[in-house]
Design an enzyme around this catalytic site. Sequence first.
Site, PDB file in Angstrom:
ATOM      1  N   HIS A 122      21.312  -3.224  42.563  1.00  0.00           N
ATOM      2  CA  HIS A 122      20.738  -4.119  43.564  1.00  0.00           C
ATOM      3  C   HIS A 122      20.135  -3.318  44.719  1.00  0.00           C
ATOM      4  O   HIS A 122      19.197  -3.770  45.376  1.00  0.00           O
ATOM      5  CB  HIS A 122      21.800  -5.061  44.125  1.00  0.00           C
ATOM      6  N   ASP A 178      18.080  -7.575  32.866  1.00  0.00           N
ATOM      7  CA  ASP A 178      18.695  -7.947  34.124  1.00  0.00           C
ATOM      8  C   ASP A 178      17.562  -8.338  35.078  1.00  0.00           C
ATOM      9  O   ASP A 178      16.375  -8.279  34.717  1.00  0.00           O
ATOM     10  CB  ASP A 178      19.520  -6.781  34.665  1.00  0.00           C
TER      11      ASP A 178
END
Length: 403
Positions: A260, A331
């Site tokens: 992230h 993802d």
Amino acid sequence: MEQHGRDPRRSPARRGASAAKLGSVALGAVLAASVLTGVALNRDDTVTGAAVPEGGTTETGETTTTTTSTPPPDPCAPVLAGLTPRAGLAQLLQVGVNPRGPQDALSIVGSEQVGGIFVGGDDVGLLSGDALAAVHAASTLPLTVSVDDEGGRVQRIDALDGDIPSARTMTRTLSTEQVRELARKRGEAMKARGVNTDLAPVLDLTSQAANTVIGDRSFSVDPATAVSYAEAFAEGLRQAGVVSVVKHFPGHGNTSGDSHLGSVTAPPLAQLRAHDLAPYRELPRFGEDVQVMVGHIAVPDLTGGLPASLSPAAYELLRGEFAFDGLVMTDDLGAMRAVTDLADLPDAVLRALVAGADVALWSSGGRVGEVLDRLQAAVASGELSAERVDRSLRRVLKSKHLC
């Protein structure tokens, strides 16, 4: 995959005559090849359908008869025939939508007929009552609706249907039979709200602290224990009619960094094979419908510095060594800096599909028209082959039980 904030929305790129022209590229090129050559392969890989005399004689003068076999009907052909090239590409997208209500989802599904939507965030408006029913009705083909609902700190319907423990807590406090039943009830709650896919369970192996990037999201550091509990969770979801997506190939449990926030590096491939990749050798235990999420994880001697989600070598490893022929998705390509630092969203989606992903996910939403314009241009130029699109589209249709 967790949702950490939302990118500002951008209006879809305008579509003009050039996009219409690009739409003429046929996604069925692979199907047409055998017709054009007049040669097909039967199940024994022997050539049939070529020009062969109807009869002949042997050296002893006996008359022989040659028969030709026709290939079996293509079960996907009727669905493929009804899709435009742009609509076919749209089936390869899973797009984040505003969870506050159905308007955003209705707009995205109604305008571009994307293959799936992802409902994230803490607001449960879109998951309340039958709010998703209208969104499903707006889709011409069955719509994938996914959430992240692993348990513990990654849940999406806990405010509506109660809290479930983290994977690590499940392993410590519950039997596999109890986990199966917990997941079945959870799956039934999702299904009743219009959700048919859960981006869970986690197959990552780690003993790291609970609050690390994987931490208590992992069932165990031991491969056999992790597989047993993850399989039970996936089986419970399956019994409820919810598809499970195991993650994060090739293994996020012993990486450095958080995808992230930036780049993430895994141990060398030999070390992954000995430990982190072990659960993926057990994929047949999870059933035919299971899907795999590829993470944004760089493997020093495999991905050449790229995250696995953009690396052809990572998909080849999963398809080859691990013999997985099911649907593979990425993802989050739109809200995780391991990818966004490398490529803008349309190019990131393109690079993932070229590398071997079947479905590209971004939670930040928006930009669907812009992404599809980029993909259509790539098919027209050969940057994204029609054969590559065809293979992924067939897997998507199969996952929706359309062929």
